[in-house]
Design a protein around this motif. Structure first.
Motif, PDB file in Angstrom:
ATOM      1  N   GLU A 124      30.414   0.102 -12.188  1.00 16.16           N
ATOM      2  CA  GLU A 124      29.776  -0.072 -13.493  1.00 16.16           C
ATOM      3  C   GLU A 124      29.727  -1.547 -13.892  1.00 16.16           C
ATOM      4  O   GLU A 124      28.759  -1.993 -14.498  1.00 16.16           O
ATOM      5  CB  GLU A 124      30.528   0.743 -14.553  1.00 16.16           C
ATOM      6  CG  GLU A 124      30.371   2.227 -14.329  1.00 16.16           C
ATOM      7  CD  GLU A 124      30.765   3.040 -15.537  1.00 16.16           C
ATOM      8  OE1 GLU A 124      31.490   2.507 -16.406  1.00 16.16           O
ATOM      9  OE2 GLU A 124      30.341   4.209 -15.611  1.00 16.16           O
ATOM     10  N   ALA A 156      29.441  -4.113 -11.898  1.00 15.30           N
ATOM     11  CA  ALA A 156      28.348  -4.751 -11.159  1.00 15.30           C
ATOM     12  C   ALA A 156      27.008  -4.375 -11.792  1.00 15.30           C
ATOM     13  O   ALA A 156      26.125  -5.220 -11.973  1.00 15.30           O
ATOM     14  CB  ALA A 156      28.385  -4.321  -9.696  1.00 15.30           C
ATOM     15  N   ARG A 157      26.890  -3.110 -12.169  1.00 14.63           N
ATOM     16  CA  ARG A 157      25.644  -2.640 -12.770  1.00 14.63           C
ATOM     17  C   ARG A 157      25.425  -3.330 -14.108  1.00 14.63           C
ATOM     18  O   ARG A 157      24.325  -3.801 -14.422  1.00 14.63           O
ATOM     19  CB  ARG A 157      25.749  -1.123 -12.953  1.00 14.63           C
ATOM     20  CG  ARG A 157      24.486  -0.496 -13.409  1.00 14.63           C
ATOM     21  CD  ARG A 157      24.266   0.846 -12.751  1.00 14.63           C
ATOM     22  NE  ARG A 157      23.162   1.511 -13.417  1.00 14.63           N
ATOM     23  CZ  ARG A 157      23.327   2.552 -14.215  1.00 14.63           C
ATOM     24  NH1 ARG A 157      24.519   3.070 -14.401  1.00 14.63           N
ATOM     25  NH2 ARG A 157      22.287   3.090 -14.814  1.00 14.63           N
ATOM     26  N   ASP A 158      26.496  -3.432 -14.879  1.00 13.50           N
ATOM     27  CA  ASP A 158      26.401  -4.057 -16.199  1.00 13.50           C
ATOM     28  C   ASP A 158      26.016  -5.525 -16.083  1.00 13.50           C
ATOM     29  O   ASP A 158      25.338  -6.063 -16.953  1.00 13.50           O
ATOM     30  CB  ASP A 158      27.754  -3.917 -16.908  1.00 13.50           C
ATOM     31  CG  ASP A 158      27.692  -4.391 -18.341  1.00 13.50           C
ATOM     32  OD1 ASP A 158      26.916  -3.786 -19.097  1.00 13.50           O
ATOM     33  OD2 ASP A 158      28.387  -5.359 -18.687  1.00 13.50           O
ATOM     34  N   LEU A 159      26.447  -6.158 -14.989  1.00  8.04           N
ATOM     35  CA  LEU A 159      26.111  -7.573 -14.803  1.00  8.04           C
ATOM     36  C   LEU A 159      24.693  -7.748 -14.266  1.00  8.04           C
ATOM     37  O   LEU A 159      24.263  -8.865 -14.007  1.00  8.04           O
ATOM     38  CB  LEU A 159      27.108  -8.233 -13.841  1.00  8.04           C
ATOM     39  CG  LEU A 159      28.504  -8.432 -14.431  1.00  8.04           C
ATOM     40  CD1 LEU A 159      29.497  -8.778 -13.349  1.00  8.04           C
ATOM     41  CD2 LEU A 159      28.493  -9.517 -15.494  1.00  8.04           C
ATOM     42  N   GLY A 160      23.983  -6.647 -14.080  1.00 12.80           N
ATOM     43  CA  GLY A 160      22.568  -6.748 -13.754  1.00 12.80           C
ATOM     44  C   GLY A 160      22.206  -6.395 -12.331  1.00 12.80           C
ATOM     45  O   GLY A 160      21.063  -6.575 -11.918  1.00 12.80           O
ATOM     46  N   ALA A 161      23.167  -5.899 -11.541  1.00 14.37           N
ATOM     47  CA  ALA A 161      22.868  -5.631 -10.139  1.00 14.37           C
ATOM     48  C   ALA A 161      22.088  -4.329  -9.993  1.00 14.37           C
ATOM     49  O   ALA A 161      22.495  -3.314 -10.546  1.00 14.37           O
ATOM     50  CB  ALA A 161      24.164  -5.550  -9.335  1.00 14.37           C
ATOM     51  N   PRO A 162      20.978  -4.342  -9.231  1.00 15.85           N
ATOM     52  CA  PRO A 162      20.330  -3.072  -8.886  1.00 15.85           C
ATOM     53  C   PRO A 162      21.194  -2.306  -7.886  1.00 15.85           C
ATOM     54  O   PRO A 162      22.103  -2.876  -7.285  1.00 15.85           O
ATOM     55  CB  PRO A 162      19.002  -3.505  -8.256  1.00 15.85           C
ATOM     56  CG  PRO A 162      19.228  -4.900  -7.788  1.00 15.85           C
ATOM     57  CD  PRO A 162      20.280  -5.496  -8.670  1.00 15.85           C
ATOM     58  N   LYS A 192      22.188  -3.739  -4.450  1.00 13.39           N
ATOM     59  CA  LYS A 192      23.106  -4.883  -4.470  1.00 13.39           C
ATOM     60  C   LYS A 192      24.531  -4.440  -4.789  1.00 13.39           C
ATOM     61  O   LYS A 192      25.488  -5.054  -4.335  1.00 13.39           O
ATOM     62  CB  LYS A 192      22.642  -5.923  -5.490  1.00 13.39           C
ATOM     63  CG  LYS A 192      21.489  -6.760  -4.958  1.00 13.39           C
ATOM     64  CD  LYS A 192      21.101  -7.870  -5.903  1.00 13.39           C
ATOM     65  CE  LYS A 192      19.934  -8.648  -5.334  1.00 13.39           C
ATOM     66  NZ  LYS A 192      19.361  -9.590  -6.290  1.00 13.39           N
ATOM     67  N   ILE A 193      24.647  -3.377  -5.589  1.00 13.11           N
ATOM     68  CA  ILE A 193      25.984  -2.846  -5.863  1.00 13.11           C
ATOM     69  C   ILE A 193      26.621  -2.391  -4.554  1.00 13.11           C
ATOM     70  O   ILE A 193      27.781  -2.684  -4.269  1.00 13.11           O
ATOM     71  CB  ILE A 193      25.919  -1.676  -6.867  1.00 13.11           C
ATOM     72  CG1 ILE A 193      25.374  -2.159  -8.199  1.00 13.11           C
ATOM     73  CG2 ILE A 193      27.301  -1.050  -7.044  1.00 13.11           C
ATOM     74  CD1 ILE A 193      25.169  -1.067  -9.209  1.00 13.11           C
ATOM     75  N   ARG A 239      25.748  -3.402  -1.495  1.00 11.97           N
ATOM     76  CA  ARG A 239      25.919  -4.547  -0.603  1.00 11.97           C
ATOM     77  C   ARG A 239      27.141  -5.379  -0.991  1.00 11.97           C
ATOM     78  O   ARG A 239      27.915  -5.802  -0.141  1.00 11.97           O
ATOM     79  CB  ARG A 239      24.661  -5.416  -0.662  1.00 11.97           C
ATOM     80  CG  ARG A 239      24.665  -6.576   0.315  1.00 11.97           C
ATOM     81  CD  ARG A 239      23.580  -7.570  -0.042  1.00 11.97           C
ATOM     82  NE  ARG A 239      23.868  -8.203  -1.317  1.00 11.97           N
ATOM     83  CZ  ARG A 239      23.034  -9.053  -1.931  1.00 11.97           C
ATOM     84  NH1 ARG A 239      21.864  -9.331  -1.411  1.00 11.97           N
ATOM     85  NH2 ARG A 239      23.365  -9.597  -3.087  1.00 11.97           N
ATOM     86  N   ASP A 240      27.331  -5.586  -2.287  1.00  9.86           N
ATOM     87  CA  ASP A 240      28.351  -6.543  -2.719  1.00  9.86           C
ATOM     88  C   ASP A 240      29.682  -5.908  -3.102  1.00  9.86           C
ATOM     89  O   ASP A 240      30.710  -6.577  -3.052  1.00  9.86           O
ATOM     90  CB  ASP A 240      27.836  -7.327  -3.943  1.00  9.86           C
ATOM     91  CG  ASP A 240      26.569  -8.071  -3.628  1.00  9.86           C
ATOM     92  OD1 ASP A 240      26.392  -8.463  -2.469  1.00  9.86           O
ATOM     93  OD2 ASP A 240      25.743  -8.254  -4.546  1.00  9.86           O
TER      94      ASP A 240
END
Lengths: 334, 361
Positions: free
Chosen positions: A232, A234-240, A243-244, A246-247
């Motif tokens: 969440e 990562a998602r909140d920081l703008g990742a599609p 990318k979540i 991948r990272d």
């Protein structure tokens, strides 16, 4: 015979070295509160433990392999001549993998089977991962408990069916007059039946399916322990979503991925039944060659040598991949 | 750059359970706004609704005047700080801080520059190459704040971020958070069950109970002029005396309690005969006999010395004791255990509210 029996001294020597080292260690750092193994467990229990563990590790694990190693360095001889003057140490069996002993030409037949087996195992591993990762992610992070239980059941129950039945039912499905071809022809995608088996589709499907659980469970274990908040965040920081993965998810699950991939690769490269039942007529799986040396040609030394070549290559390949992806061996067996 | 947040009749249901019931409020841009309530009161649900992880069952969330329906958490101008911080353990401090910029495709050089600035802001200069696991609790806290600020949100959402810290650090971080908020000037929405945090940091507080917003006001108002018995008993210590109003005018009412008739302010314009609760804070009580309808006499149960003050517990009419805070200055004799003691208060410092649910002890 003596050279074959000599090898059995190796474990004895290793144990002796460790025993001496332990003795010396105790002399250097003496801890008065330390109790010896027999003091802690009592003599009867202590002896039982040691005998059981020794039986398991020496008799069931170490000695058979050692015997095979020794065997692979000997020529194939009739039983009468074993231990005789002709029973010498030789690299002949290993050489025969590269050069045909009878005519001295390159042994392309076996080498290509070897390379094909390894490449096919890599493909099976990749295919298996591509299928298992989304499934494991869904089970570990996205699905409700009830659905996850259903999926687990769906994954495990088919494994109660024995391997031969599974392989042949896949054959039926993929055969020229099988269900899939009839369906494809029925809806007019193709007019001629596609020979899935001779282009090794059956082999890949069968092998991938056979080791699905071996891939899904390490992945599931690894992803399951990932804190949902990480995803969440990562998602909140703008990742599609990709990318979540991948990272955050894949780096976290890397040990599980490495573990699953290693096992699937090793098992696929060493599998025997699925390639024999599902491979095309021209497909030669390396383990089949090994099998034939043992049970058709009764050439145990050469079979053993081939098996060790396969083992060494697999280990080398896995180590290289672990290195490449910066995973330590310890992490994969956690 | 800050934006206000409007909740317009927001209701969030999980199946049969209503987590947030018809919440309407208007958080101004640049405000430090806190949601205060016990666990399970729906405050985290509100935060997740604002950040976009939950969709309201009814009503609208607007940020900067724009309706957020259908906009995912990765597209909203908000950044969330999680209760457990949720820092990425496999990334360095700098990588954590600039992750939001990385997924936006900001170049590496620019990210490094931004990381440097933010590390400066959170007073961790030069620590960017450390792993998160090498940091202390307070440092992790600050990295989480920097990571959220890096994406230049218009609204920062904080979900009890201080709850994992020890007391001293928590008090220090309160000041620091407030300072950072004033420096960056964006809207902070802060979730907490700790009234001390809410009172010290916030411009305004929304007190919540069972999914319902009980009162929205600044800290002083919430403390001095609670709207409901829940607010009165949840924010700070309070002594409730239940009873029935016997006489009332516009400012003062008299309520008949188990301790006799007692006077208090009447902000809710209660009438004679209404069921009501009088609240007197422990620090509003003084030892000794006072005027007739503002004195309580009861048996002393115990006293707890706390350094700057002593709490004296008198036997109440209900299970709850009456607590009196006796300030530490000359002349106050702490009544002995078992002694019948009289205490009095200034009715202007008390409040009578219509009967309602109290906060659980």
């Amino acid at each position: 015979m003596s050279s074959r029996l000599l090898v059995f001294l190796i474990p004895v020597i290793v144990i002796a070295i460790f025993w001496v080292m332990a003795k010396m260690e105790r002399g250097v750092a003496h801890d008065p509160t330390h109790k010896g193994f027999f003091e802690r467990n009592g003599t009867v229990l202590g002896v039982t433990f040691i005998v059981l563990v020794a039986f398991w590790t020496l008799f069931l694990v170490t000695l058979p392999y050692l015997y095979m190693v020794v065997e692979s360095f000997h020529p194939k001889l009739p039983p009468m001549q074993r231990g005789g003057p002709d029973d010498v140490l030789t690299l002949e069996q290993y050489k025969s993998f590269f050069v045909t002993p009878t005519d001295g030409t390159w042994n392309t037949n076996h080498m290509s089977a070897f390379v094909f087996s390894l490449i096919a195992s890599v493909l099976v591993t990749a295919f298996n991962f591509a299928f298992s990762y989304p499934l494991a992610y869904y089970m570990a992070q996205a699905g409700t408990a009830q659905k996850v239980r259903l999926i687990m059941l769906g994954l495990i129950v088919p494994y109660w069916v024995n391997e031969i039945l599974r392989a042949f039912s896949l054959r039926l499905l993929l055969a020229s007059k099988g269900l899939i071809n009839q369906a494809l022809m029925g809806i007019g995608i193709t007019s001629e039946p596609i020979d899935f088996l001779s282009i090794d589709v059956g082999l890949y499907v069968g092998l991938s399916y056979a080791y699905l659980l071996v891939m899904v469970f390490p992945l599931y274990n690894a992803i399951e322990s990932l804190d949902k908040n990480q995803i969440e965040a990562a998602r909140d920081l703008g990742a599609p979503w990709w990318k979540i993965h991948r990272d955050v998810v894949i780096p976290y699950a890397k040990p599980g991925i490495a573990s699953g991939c290693t096992m699937v690769f090793m098992l696929a490269a060493g599998s025997l039944a699925a390639p024999q039942f599902l491979g095309g007529p021209s497909t030669l799986w390396f383990t089949s060659i090994v099998y034939d040396f043992f049970f058709q040609a009764f050439n145990w030394p050469r079979g053993a040598a081939y098996a060790f070549i396969l083992l060494a290559a697999c280990i080398a390949f896995v180590m290289m991949m672990l290195r490449l992806f910066r995973v330590s061996l310890g992490e994969t067996i956690k | 750059m800050s934006a206000g947040v409007e909740l317009d009749h927001v209701t969030v249901r999980f199946g049969q359970f209503t987590a947030v019931d018809d919440a309407t409020l208007d958080i101004k841009g640049g405000e430090f706004f806190s949601f205060l309530g016990p666990s399970g009161c729906g405050k985290t649900t509100i935060l997740r609704t604002v950040s976009g992880f939950l969709d309201p069952s009814a009503g609208k969330v607007r940020i900067g005047g724009q309706d957020m329906a259908g906009i995912g958490p990765n597209k909203r101008p908000t950044a969330l700080i999680f209760q457990n911080l949720a820092l990425f353990p496999l990334m360095t401090v700098s990588e954590n801080i600039t992750y939001g910029l990385r997924v936006r495709g900001v170049s590496r050089a620019e990210r490094m520059k931004k990381a440097g600035e933010l590390l400066e802001l959170i007073a961790l200069p030069g620590q960017g190459n450390k792993l998160v696991s090498e940091l202390s609790g307070g440092q992790k806290q600050r990295v989480a704040i920097a990571r959220a600020l890096a994406v230049q949100p218009k609204v920062l959402l904080l979900d009890e971020p201080l709850s994992a810290l020890d007391l001293k650090l928590r008090q220090h971080m309160r000041n620091e958070l407030r300072a950072i908020q004033q420096q960056v000037g964006i809207t902070f929405i802060y979730i907490t069950h700790d009234q001390g945090e809410a009172l010290t940091m916030s411009d305004r507080i929304a007190v919540m109970s069972d999914g319902v917003i009980q009162q929205v006001a600044d800290g002083k108002t919430v403390y001095d002029n609670p709207d409901t018995p829940f607010v009165a008993s949840f924010v700070g210590e309070n002594n409730p005396f239940t009873g029935r109003v016997v006489s009332a005018d516009a400012t003062i009412a008299v309520i008949e309690t188990a301790h006799g008739p007692l006077r208090g302010r009447n902000p809710k314009n209660l009438k004679a005969g209404d069921k009501a609760i009088l609240f007197v804070r422990p620090e509003s009580f003084r030892l000794g006999q006072g005027e007739a309808q503002a004195t309580v006499a009861a048996e002393t149960l115990s006293a707890a010395f706390e350094g700057n003050a002593t709490h004296v517990f008198l036997k109440g009419s209900t299970k709850k004791d009456v607590t009196v805070t006796v300030a530490r200055h000359g002349g106050n004799r702490i009544p002995a255990q078992g002694e019948r003691a009289a205490i009095h208060y200034d009715p202007a410092m008390s409040v009578i509210l219509p009967e309602g649910k109290l906060a659980r002890e």
